[in-house]
Each structure stands twice: as C-alpha cells, then as structure tokens.
Design a protein around this motif. Structure first.
Motif, short mmCIF file in Angstrom:
data_model
loop_
_atom_site.label_atom_id
_atom_site.label_comp_id
_atom_site.label_asym_id
_atom_site.label_seq_id
_atom_site.Cartn_x
_atom_site.Cartn_y
_atom_site.Cartn_z
N ALA A 48 0.83 -1.20 0.00
CA ALA A 48 0.00 0.00 0.00
C ALA A 48 0.86 1.25 0.00
O ALA A 48 0.63 2.18 -0.78
CB ALA A 48 -0.91 0.00 1.21
N THR A 49 1.89 1.28 0.85
CA THR A 49 2.73 2.46 0.95
C THR A 49 3.49 2.71 -0.34
O THR A 49 3.54 3.83 -0.83
CB THR A 49 3.73 2.29 2.12
OG1 THR A 49 3.02 1.86 3.27
CG2 THR A 49 4.45 3.58 2.40
N VAL A 50 4.07 1.65 -0.89
CA VAL A 50 4.81 1.79 -2.14
C VAL A 50 3.90 2.37 -3.21
O VAL A 50 4.24 3.35 -3.88
CB VAL A 50 5.34 0.42 -2.61
CG1 VAL A 50 6.05 0.57 -3.96
CG2 VAL A 50 6.28 -0.18 -1.60
N LEU A 51 2.73 1.78 -3.32
CA LEU A 51 1.80 2.23 -4.35
C LEU A 51 1.39 3.68 -4.16
O LEU A 51 1.36 4.48 -5.10
CB LEU A 51 0.55 1.35 -4.33
CG LEU A 51 0.64 0.11 -5.21
CD1 LEU A 51 -0.68 -0.63 -5.21
CD2 LEU A 51 1.01 0.50 -6.65
N ARG A 52 1.09 4.04 -2.91
CA ARG A 52 0.65 5.41 -2.63
C ARG A 52 1.74 6.39 -2.98
O ARG A 52 1.48 7.48 -3.50
CB ARG A 52 0.26 5.54 -1.16
CG ARG A 52 -1.20 5.10 -0.91
CD ARG A 52 -1.43 4.72 0.52
NE ARG A 52 -1.35 5.84 1.45
CZ ARG A 52 -1.23 5.69 2.76
NH1 ARG A 52 -1.17 4.48 3.27
NH2 ARG A 52 -1.18 6.73 3.55
N MET A 53 2.96 6.00 -2.69
CA MET A 53 4.10 6.87 -2.97
C MET A 53 4.28 7.02 -4.48
O MET A 53 4.53 8.13 -4.97
CB MET A 53 5.35 6.27 -2.33
CG MET A 53 6.44 7.25 -2.07
SD MET A 53 6.00 8.57 -0.93
CE MET A 53 7.40 9.66 -1.18
N LEU A 54 4.17 5.94 -5.21
CA LEU A 54 4.36 6.01 -6.66
C LEU A 54 3.21 6.78 -7.30
O LEU A 54 3.42 7.55 -8.24
CB LEU A 54 4.48 4.60 -7.24
CG LEU A 54 5.75 3.85 -6.81
CD1 LEU A 54 5.78 2.44 -7.38
CD2 LEU A 54 7.02 4.60 -7.22
N LYS A 55 2.01 6.56 -6.77
CA LYS A 55 0.86 7.30 -7.28
C LYS A 55 1.05 8.80 -7.05
O LYS A 55 0.63 9.62 -7.86
CB LYS A 55 -0.42 6.85 -6.57
CG LYS A 55 -1.15 5.73 -7.30
CD LYS A 55 -2.44 5.37 -6.56
CE LYS A 55 -2.97 4.02 -7.03
NZ LYS A 55 -3.88 3.41 -6.04
N ALA A 56 1.66 9.13 -5.92
CA ALA A 56 1.87 10.54 -5.58
C ALA A 56 2.88 11.18 -6.52
O ALA A 56 2.99 12.40 -6.60
CB ALA A 56 2.34 10.68 -4.14
N GLY A 57 3.61 10.34 -7.25
CA GLY A 57 4.54 10.90 -8.22
C GLY A 57 6.00 10.53 -8.04
O GLY A 57 6.86 10.96 -8.80
#
Lengths: 214, 214
Positions: free
Chosen positions: A93-102
């Motif tokens: 979840a964290t990895v994805l959220r970070m990548l989504k954030a840019g």
DNA sequence: AAATGAAAAGGTGTTTTTCCTGTATAAATA
DNA sequence: TATTTATACAGGAAAAACACCTTTTCATTT
C-alpha cells in the motif's frame, strides 16, 4: 563537472545528515540541504529558485507533512524534480501510494550504498528506478494477489480505534451511543471486509494501517 | 594520531553505511566494519581480536539477535568495549533495558551530527554519555512514574507471540503441545501480571514492549 | 525421604464474542 | 417514484474467552 543536486528529507536529523554525507561522496551528486519534514521542504522550494534540486530523497513517515503529501505537492508544482522515496515501509500500500503521488523511484532502507548511487543516477538520467524487491511488490499488487485497498467509513474507523482498547463491545456501544447490536454489526462487517477472524485480527489491521498507533 | 575504532550495527544496510561514512569524517574515529544484526557482530568479535573495536554503535530493533541481547553479550564477554545505543525508540522501557544491558550511552536518531561526535568522544574517553531527552526519560523512570518492568518467562513470551495472532487458545495449545487448560493458565497469569483485562490488552502490551513486532 | 515450588492440567460456571438471519428508516440516487 | 445505500437494531444459538479454584507431576532443595 556539473553535479546533480540532491535534497534529503527525513525527520531523523542524524540519518539525513548521514545520508547527506554519503551522497556527497558520490561523484555525480551534491547535497544542497536537508529537511526534517515536508513542510520545511515546501518552505525551501518556495523561498528561492536556487533551492530547487534535481532530485529529492524522501522519507515517508514524517511529522507535520509526510512524504506522500510532500511528493504530491512537488509533482503538482515542480514536475521536473524527481522524487525518490526512501523508507523502511515496504508494504504494498505504501509503495503504491508513494508512486501514485509521483515518486519515480522507491528505495528500501536495507539496500546497499552502491544501489543508492546507481538508483539516483538512473532516476535523474533515465527517469525511472526501483529495486527488485519493490518491483515484486508492485507486480503482486497489480496482479491482484495482494489485499486490495479497503476503504473504511468514518464510523468504522471510530469503532476500530475503540476495538483496539480493552473495552468490551458493550462498553464501546455505550461510548458511541449505539446499541450493542449495532456494534455487533460493525464488527461483523469489518471481519468480512478486512478478512480477519477475530478481534486480534482487527487490532493488527488497525496497527499495520496506522488507524491505531500504539 | 591514533583513532578510536568504531563498529556500526544496524539492519538497514543503507543507514549503517551512511552512518559509517559520517563517523569516518570525524577526526578521532575510524569505522572497522558494519553489521546487520547482533549475531553478525558476535561472529566478528569471536573470529578475530582485530575485530574488537573501542565502541559499538548499536541499533535496537534488529532481526535474529537484537540490540539488547547483543549488548548483554558484549558486556559479559568484552567488558572494555563501550556500547552506544542508537535508536528511534525513545520509550522509557527500551532506554532502561538498553542501559541495564550495559550500554553506556543512548542516542536518539533525531539528534545532530555534532552531538553524535561529541557523544562518541565522551563515551570512549569519560565512559558516559547520553542526550538530555534520555536523561529526562531516565529520571521519570527512576522516580517510579513509569510502569515497573515485569519480567516474562520464556514460555510466557512464546505464548504472547501466539496470542498476537488470530489463533484461538485451543489452536495455540495445539501449536505449543499443551493442554488448552494450561494455556488458560498462562493467559490468566499474564492478565494479572501485566494488569490487562483481555486479549487485546495482551496484544497491546506485546507490541509496546516489542515482544511482537507487527 | 520430605518439603518446596514451578509447570501442566482438570472442573465448573459465567460472560463475551462470534455468527447467523432478519427488520426498519432516512437519505441519496436513478 | 422506485431503488439503492448507509445506518441502526433484534433474536437466538454456538463457540470462545474469562475467572477461579483444585490436583497432579516432576525436578530441585533441604
């Protein structure tokens, strides 16, 4: 030789300074400054164009303004600045959220010095980088193998926090001005939603997802 | 000029390398090597006398053999080696356990580079150091304000870890090859000992005291 | 050999949790 | 208006969890 400029953002002063020292030993990089949190970074960015680096090394868990929020801000306002996430949080979840954030790269803190150097270079020059472990996490996530992100309602979140205390459901019901039967309902729904077996499962979910911080 | 030798122990490779790089910039210190956990450190110590440093910079949360256990071992076998704890864990219990184990200094990861250098020097030369924040924690603890440290038996610890899973007590009994009634006993004793009301209380205690790491 | 003490297990009863299947109602939405 | 949707609530049964108190077993000490 022109060096790429870097900024380190981490609330642990000692660590950001240490990483800064290390990055300064890299041939192609020079650390401009370090920050304690996202807010400090934004202040730096907006105070002078000289403070805009080529790459930001960003921790995720920080007080005031965390890494994800800060990354979103950078992506929005300074799209040319690369953000490389740097964290011990290796859950999907964290990895994805970070990548989504840019964030364009994601490094776990248990990688090697050389991997960091290589990663920084790839990020500024090719525009993408992340370690194998992160790739695996990503693939797992995309292939639906991992737990899909469940969104909890406000009311359910409140209940979850109480569930992490030693209160009985009866007591929680009183506290929330609801019938015990309603609380039963919340619990049952959450058991299904979060795929857990009992209250310990709820507690663990709450902690892992930072709904409840011990 | 003779430099003091230091060793960094931290499971996050990048951080130990970064700190190593930083410590190497200090006039009076030289890093011998870094380790990923307590076990690696012990292996190093026992393999050659050349590997015995003046000071060990020790993280606390590590897999396999953690900082407290490793410090106990050093205190027992190499009493002349100073151990400086280095951690984000700033709760009373952890600080105390680390100091009891024999650590002579305690640094929080959010201190400054200069404080680290000063701290290292004071530790090797005067034999004691810790930051103000830690002193405060200590005072609070000594004045009896904090919860007294309860020592759990090996068997109880094992049970606690299982209690943090979604297993029923019956399942835990099977896993531990004990009668469900014995497990009942463990639970009841721990409830009293730890002053908690139910299983959620146990889980929270386990997490706060790092008996179980989510 | 007797006493001590810890670990393991049994008995019995109460309370809480868990797991079903339903109902009602107001608000948002098609 | 009809239809979801979110929220609140019920009854009842079965399974766990909790509480308390007793007994056995076995190793260590006296």
């Amino acid at each position: 030789m022109t060096k790429y400029s870097a900024v380190i953002v981490d609330d642990h002063t000692l660590l950001s300074q240490a990483i800064a020292t290390m990055v300064n030993t890299f041939d192609k990089f020079k650390v401009l400054y370090t920050c304690k949190n996202g807010q400090e970074l934004i202040n730096k960015f907006t105070s002078s164009p000289k403070n805009i680096p080529d790459i930001v090394l960003m921790d995720i868990n920080m007080p005031i303004l965390n890494g994800i929020e800060a990354t979103e801000w950078i992506t929005k306002h300074y799209n040319s600045v690369h953000v490389m996430a740097l964290s011990v949080e290796d859950d999907n979840a964290t990895v994805l959220r970070m990548l989504k954030a840019g964030a364009i790269g994601y490094l776990l803190k248990d990688t090697d010095k050389d991997v960091l150097e290589k990663g920084l270079l790839e990020t500024v020059e090719n525009g993408f980088f992340h370690t194998k472990k992160v790739t695996t996490l990503l693939l797992e996530s995309l292939s639906g193998k991992s737990e899909e992100t469940v969104t909890l309602k406000e009311r359910e979140l409140t209940f979850m926090k109480y569930a992490c205390s030693e209160m009985t459901y009866k007591e929680i019901a009183d506290e929330m001005f609801l019938s015990p039967k309603t609380i039963d309902g919340y619990r049952d729904v959450l058991f299904t939603k979060l795929n857990v077996k009992n209250r310990v499962g709820l507690v663990m979910y709450a902690i892992k997802n930072k709904i409840y911080i011990p």
